[in-house]
Design a protein around this motif. Structure first.
Motif, PDB file in Angstrom:
ATOM      1  N   CYS A  41       0.706  -1.131   0.112  1.00 53.92           N
ATOM      2  CA  CYS A  41      -0.180   0.027   0.034  1.00 53.92           C
ATOM      3  C   CYS A  41       0.755   1.201  -0.085  1.00 53.92           C
ATOM      4  CB  CYS A  41      -1.067   0.053   1.429  1.00 53.92           C
ATOM      5  SG  CYS A  41      -2.027   1.643   1.298  1.00 53.92           S
ATOM      6  N   CYS A  69      -5.634   2.741   2.122  1.00 53.85           N
ATOM      7  CA  CYS A  69      -5.720   1.658   1.216  1.00 53.85           C
ATOM      8  C   CYS A  69      -6.984   0.667   1.684  1.00 53.85           C
ATOM      9  CB  CYS A  69      -4.699   0.586   1.111  1.00 53.85           C
ATOM     10  SG  CYS A  69      -3.226   1.431   0.519  1.00 53.85           S
ATOM     11  N   GLU A  70      -7.556  -0.285   0.974  1.00 56.65           N
ATOM     12  CA  GLU A  70      -8.559  -1.149   1.403  1.00 56.65           C
ATOM     13  C   GLU A  70      -8.095  -1.907   2.740  1.00 56.65           C
ATOM     14  OE1 GLU A  70      -9.702  -3.982  -1.463  1.00 56.65           O
ATOM     15  OE2 GLU A  70      -9.718  -2.384  -2.852  1.00 56.65           O
TER      16      GLU A  70
END
Length: 118
Positions: A41, A69-70
């Motif tokens: 990330c 980020c996710e």
């Protein structure tokens, strides 16, 4: 261990880049005592020190970018940074870099980045 063997091991890390097996592109790049990482990330930087025995290694990632980020990528990043803090030694076997903790357990196996041959 003789100084010449130590120099060979040091040369094997300095100027090399590695990608973690099975990761989302997590990498480590070693360059003359400095380390760069991609966590999957964010990007990080710091330093590394090899011990006089030719196998001990400590990583100090001191800065990391702060992109969001996710959740899965953020968890992988946290795990990757925690793993780096536990590294106490390394081995190079079959063209792979093994990062090892204080008990001798392998924390991560990394291969040369595809664009680089070791």
């Amino acid at each position: 261990m003789s100084p010449s063997v130590l120099l060979v091991l040091t040369a094997m890390l300095s100027g090399t880049s590695w990608v973690a097996s099975g990761s989302s592109d997590q990498t480590l790049t070693f360059d003359n005592g400095k380390i760069a990482t991609f966590t999957g990330c964010n990007r990080g930087f710091g330093s590394y020190v090899e011990g006089d025995d030719g196998s001990s290694l400590s990583l100090a990632i001191v800065g990391v970018t702060k992109m969001a980020c996710e959740a899965e990528a953020m968890k992988a990043e946290q795990d990757w940074l925690a793993l780096a803090a536990k590294v106490k030694s390394f081995l190079i076997e079959d063209n792979e870099l093994l990062l090892v903790d204080e008990t001798g357990a392998t924390l991560a196996t990394l291969a040369p980045k595809p664009d680089e041959e070791q």
